[in-house]
Design a protein around this motif. Structure first.
Motif, PDB file in Angstrom:
ATOM      1  N   HIS A   5      53.215 -67.735  54.827  1.00  0.00           N
ATOM      2  CA  HIS A   5      53.285 -67.947  53.384  1.00  0.00           C
ATOM      3  C   HIS A   5      51.858 -67.962  52.843  1.00  0.00           C
ATOM      4  N   PHE A   6      51.537 -66.977  52.019  1.00  0.00           N
ATOM      5  CA  PHE A   6      50.208 -66.874  51.440  1.00  0.00           C
ATOM      6  C   PHE A   6      50.117 -67.563  50.086  1.00  0.00           C
ATOM      7  N   GLY A   7      51.037 -68.463  49.828  1.00  0.00           N
ATOM      8  CA  GLY A   7      51.066 -69.170  48.562  1.00  0.00           C
ATOM      9  C   GLY A   7      51.955 -68.475  47.557  1.00  0.00           C
ATOM     10  N   HIS A   8      52.593 -69.280  46.722  1.00  0.00           N
ATOM     11  CA  HIS A   8      53.486 -68.821  45.661  1.00  0.00           C
ATOM     12  C   HIS A   8      54.588 -67.926  46.236  1.00  0.00           C
ATOM     13  N   ALA A   9      54.709 -66.690  45.744  1.00  0.00           N
ATOM     14  CA  ALA A   9      55.844 -65.853  46.143  1.00  0.00           C
ATOM     15  C   ALA A   9      55.544 -64.925  47.309  1.00  0.00           C
ATOM     16  N   CYS A  10      54.314 -64.938  47.826  1.00  0.00           N
ATOM     17  CA  CYS A  10      53.895 -63.946  48.818  1.00  0.00           C
ATOM     18  C   CYS A  10      54.173 -64.428  50.243  1.00  0.00           C
ATOM     19  N   VAL A  11      54.955 -63.638  50.969  1.00  0.00           N
ATOM     20  CA  VAL A  11      55.249 -63.947  52.368  1.00  0.00           C
ATOM     21  C   VAL A  11      55.109 -62.686  53.217  1.00  0.00           C
ATOM     22  N   LEU A  12      54.639 -62.880  54.436  1.00  0.00           N
ATOM     23  CA  LEU A  12      54.602 -61.836  55.450  1.00  0.00           C
ATOM     24  C   LEU A  12      55.694 -62.133  56.463  1.00  0.00           C
ATOM     25  N   LEU A  13      56.545 -61.146  56.725  1.00  0.00           N
ATOM     26  CA  LEU A  13      57.608 -61.272  57.715  1.00  0.00           C
ATOM     27  C   LEU A  13      57.277 -60.364  58.893  1.00  0.00           C
ATOM     28  N   ASP A  14      57.297 -60.927  60.093  1.00  0.00           N
ATOM     29  CA  ASP A  14      56.975 -60.175  61.306  1.00  0.00           C
ATOM     30  C   ASP A  14      58.109 -60.370  62.297  1.00  0.00           C
ATOM     31  N   THR A  15      58.858 -59.288  62.537  1.00  0.00           N
ATOM     32  CA  THR A  15      59.991 -59.370  63.454  1.00  0.00           C
ATOM     33  C   THR A  15      59.586 -59.131  64.903  1.00  0.00           C
ATOM     34  N   GLY A  16      58.331 -58.769  65.118  1.00  0.00           N
ATOM     35  CA  GLY A  16      57.872 -58.361  66.436  1.00  0.00           C
ATOM     36  C   GLY A  16      57.686 -56.863  66.532  1.00  0.00           C
ATOM     37  N   THR A  17      58.467 -56.129  65.732  1.00  0.00           N
ATOM     38  CA  THR A  17      58.337 -54.670  65.690  1.00  0.00           C
ATOM     39  C   THR A  17      58.074 -54.161  64.274  1.00  0.00           C
ATOM     40  N   THR A  18      58.313 -55.000  63.260  1.00  0.00           N
ATOM     41  CA  THR A  18      58.170 -54.596  61.861  1.00  0.00           C
ATOM     42  C   THR A  18      57.444 -55.684  61.086  1.00  0.00           C
ATOM     43  N   ARG A  19      56.484 -55.271  60.266  1.00  0.00           N
ATOM     44  CA  ARG A  19      55.721 -56.214  59.441  1.00  0.00           C
ATOM     45  C   ARG A  19      55.907 -55.844  57.968  1.00  0.00           C
TER      46      ARG A  19
END
Length: 207
Positions: A5-19
């Motif tokens: 969570h980079f603050g507010h609405a920004c999130v990075l999702l990492d499934t292990g194969t997809t970012r």
């Protein structure tokens, strides 16, 4: 799934194969140096969800990343994939379903704009943008809006109860002077089986 969570609405999702990076907006920080992204996804055109000054450099640093945006954002960016409710997108090895369609009402005198929610990985994570649309799918981890001009805390609680995720990750908190007050209400009023888990800003967390 790992989430930053980079603050507010920004999130990075990492499934292990997809970012996948969602909503790199002007109220967020730390996403600017990310690489190896498969997609940058925007829910709607407001600046706190898409930073027009930082987006070009982010995309240049991630040449394989697909830019996915709502219809309202599309005219302001180059070479986007326009996401519409009902679309099912394939990002790397991950499926993303597009839901919702409209931003929540702020006031009757303010025009309603498009807003697309993203259900990532068959319900592994749901980012609703600026709306409280309840998807048909079961949701494992919910990005739960914490404060906004278009929402009361009670509405956020009812949204969490309707979605009934395993984990609710508070997002969209930058407009609150003390977001911990909202988090306390979420904890006290959460549905059975849901964990409310505020994430440390900028830190990768397994959820």
């Amino acid at each position: 799934m790992r989430v930053v969570h980079f603050g507010h609405a920004c999130v990075l999702l990492d499934t292990g194969t997809t970012r996948i990076l969602i909503d790199p907006g002007s109220f967020s920080a730390g996403f600017e140096d990310l690489t190896d992204l498969d997609a940058v996804m925007i829910t709607h055109q407001h600046a706190d969800h898409v930073d027009a000054e930082k987006l070009p450099a982010l995309l240049q640093a991630n040449p394989r990343a697909q830019l996915v945006v709502d219809e309202g954002t599309a005219p302001s960016v180059e070479n986007p994939t326009v996401a519409r409710p009902g679309d099912v997108l394939k990002i790397g090895d991950t499926t993303v379903k597009v839901v919702g369609g409209q931003h929540a009402i702020i006031h009757q005198d303010i025009p309603v704009i498009p807003n697309t929610g993203y259900v990532v990985g068959d319900g592994a994570f749901y980012h609703p943008g600026d709306a409280l649309f309840v998807p048909d799918e079961d949701v494992d981890v919910l990005g739960l809006p914490s404060g906004a001009p278009w929402m009361r805390t009670g509405e956020a609680v009812d949204f969490m109860r309707a979605v009934r995720p395993r984990v609710a990750v508070p997002i969209h908190e930058a407009v609150l002077a003390m977001p911990q007050m909202a988090y306390r209400h979420f904890e006290n009023l959460k549905p059975e089986g849901t964990e409310v888990r505020p994430l440390p800003r900028g830190e990768e967390t397994e959820v």
